[in-house]
Write a protein that holds these residues in place. Structure first.
Motif, PDB file in Angstrom:
ATOM      1  N   ARG A 129       0.823  -1.215   0.000  1.00 49.39           N
ATOM      2  CA  ARG A 129       0.000   0.000   0.000  1.00 49.39           C
ATOM      3  C   ARG A 129       0.855   1.262   0.000  1.00 49.39           C
ATOM      4  O   ARG A 129       0.414   2.307  -0.480  1.00 49.39           O
ATOM      5  N   TRP A 130       2.048   1.166   0.519  1.00 52.06           N
ATOM      6  CA  TRP A 130       2.937   2.329   0.603  1.00 52.06           C
ATOM      7  C   TRP A 130       3.964   2.356  -0.531  1.00 52.06           C
ATOM      8  O   TRP A 130       4.811   3.262  -0.583  1.00 52.06           O
ATOM      9  N   SER A 131       3.921   1.418  -1.441  1.00 52.21           N
ATOM     10  CA  SER A 131       4.999   1.251  -2.418  1.00 52.21           C
ATOM     11  C   SER A 131       5.175   2.440  -3.352  1.00 52.21           C
ATOM     12  O   SER A 131       6.267   2.664  -3.873  1.00 52.21           O
ATOM     13  N   SER A 132       4.124   3.208  -3.580  1.00 50.43           N
ATOM     14  CA  SER A 132       4.229   4.337  -4.504  1.00 50.43           C
ATOM     15  C   SER A 132       4.347   5.689  -3.793  1.00 50.43           C
ATOM     16  O   SER A 132       4.352   6.736  -4.447  1.00 50.43           O
ATOM     17  N   VAL A 133       4.428   5.679  -2.477  1.00 54.41           N
ATOM     18  CA  VAL A 133       4.523   6.935  -1.725  1.00 54.41           C
ATOM     19  C   VAL A 133       5.972   7.428  -1.759  1.00 54.41           C
ATOM     20  O   VAL A 133       6.881   6.708  -1.352  1.00 54.41           O
ATOM     21  N   PRO A 134       6.228   8.639  -2.255  1.00 59.55           N
ATOM     22  CA  PRO A 134       7.614   9.133  -2.366  1.00 59.55           C
ATOM     23  C   PRO A 134       8.226   9.404  -0.994  1.00 59.55           C
ATOM     24  O   PRO A 134       7.507   9.623  -0.011  1.00 59.55           O
ATOM     25  N   PRO A 135       9.557   9.374  -0.929  1.00 63.50           N
ATOM     26  CA  PRO A 135      10.232   9.543   0.361  1.00 63.50           C
ATOM     27  C   PRO A 135       9.821  10.782   1.148  1.00 63.50           C
ATOM     28  O   PRO A 135       9.628  10.695   2.374  1.00 63.50           O
TER      29      PRO A 135
END
Length: 351
Positions: free
Chosen positions: A113-119
């Motif tokens: 679920r967090w894989s596309s959230v940028p740093p």
């Protein structure tokens, strides 16, 4: 003897009974969070995506640094929901509510679920969720907070979880910074580009601005009395790093200006980089901080102005790349990785 949670070996922290009545739950949480957030100091966002920080407990792909930080952020947001329900109804969840108690599997789902959230967003959400959960924890009261139900969810999310992951992310982030110092771009060679010169140039100048802003913000945050007293790296003070980067800006500007004037490209120091750097550093050391810091700004503007005069062929030639990219971006990101952890931790020195 009081253990400094931000600096002590992790084994010393794991030996502490954080549930003991004399412990300050919230001061402990602040210190552990400061220690955790210091792990990303000076680290390129590109490094966050590299796998290899740890293996997956559920048999999935290896975890990256971003996966670990996002995991903590995700659980902190879940913790807010848990704490709010407990405050509203007195009910705490059971393990079975999370994939039937299979937390390894649940954590892989959370990771996806967090894989596309940028740093940058991961960092923001971790800080925000930790602050939100801490505030809810204050409303639980000491007796409830140290009870079995609350302790298992709130302490483990705010304290224990971060301590567990520090054992992985501290050494992994240190290794990534070592690679950054050596010039690892953590991805494709930036000199090759994308075959779109205009877009590549826009990307370069944006990266250069971000790197210098991060470097400037860090060095300016260090108390005046520490800029020359403590060694940031062996035999170097923070002022040494600032003066050194400014000196290379100056040399790069002169090299580009000579080339623009028809003089060809200047070669590197005949005596070798290490010898030149050592001699140059000795010449710069008498400078007061204010002058070294001012020279950093002035020489950066000079090399930026000269670099903007180069055409694409010159900018991306082997010599041009050495005097433009490596001076303005590669060199700065290397020194950012060298000084950033010390700069962040220097704010803790007098507390």
């Amino acid at each position: 003897m009081t253990v400094d949670l931000r600096r002590a070996p992790l084994g010393d922290l794991r030996a502490i009974d954080f549930r003991a009545g004399e412990r300050d739950f919230f001061a402990d949480g602040r210190a552990i969070l400061e220690r955790f957030t210091a792990t990303w100091a000076g680290l390129d966002d590109a490094a966050w995506h590299l796998s290899g920080a740890s293996s997956s407990d559920a048999g999935g792909p290896d975890w990256s640094y971003r996966d670990h930080v996002a995991h903590l952020a995700g659980w902190a947001e879940i913790g807010i929901e848990i704490a709010q329900k407990a405050l509203d109804s007195g009910r705490w969840p059971t393990d079975e509510e999370f994939d039937g108690g299979d937390f390894d599997d649940f954590n892989e789902t959370l990771r996806e679920r967090w894989s596309s959230v940028p740093p940058a967003e991961v960092r923001r959400r971790l800080q925000a969720a930790t602050a939100g959960l801490t505030e809810l924890a204050r409303h639980l009261g000491p007796a409830v907070l140290r009870g079995d139900d609350a302790w298992g969810w709130i302490y483990m999310t705010l304290h224990g979880h971060q301590l567990d992951h520090l054992g992985v992310v501290e050494p992994w982030a240190d290794r990534l910074r070592e690679r950054q110092v050596e010039g690892d771009p953590f991805g494709p060679d930036p000199m090759i580009g994308t075959a779109d010169p205009a877009a590549d140039q826009v990307t370069f100048w944006a990266q250069e601005a971000d790197l210098f802003a991060a470097f400037a913000q860090l060095v300016d945050s260090v108390p005046a009395e520490l800029r020359e007293v403590f060694e940031v790296t062996p035999d170097w003070s923070l002022k040494d790093h600032v003066a050194h980067v400014g000196s290379w800006f100056e040399g790069g500007a002169a090299a580009i200006e000579e080339h623009l004037g028809g003089g060809g490209w200047r070669s590197g120091p005949a005596e070798g980089l290490d010898a030149w750097n050592a001699r140059n550093l000795e010449a710069l050391r008498p400078l007061p901080w204010a002058e070294a810091r001012h020279r950093l700004e002035v020489t950066r503007q000079r090399i930026r102005a000269a670099a903007h005069e180069l055409d694409q062929a010159d900018f991306r030639s082997a010599d041009g790349w050495d005097w433009t990219y490596w001076d303005l971006a590669g060199h700065v990101r290397a020194h950012l990785a060298m000084v950033a952890p010390w700069c962040v931790r220097s704010a803790w020195a007098t507390e």
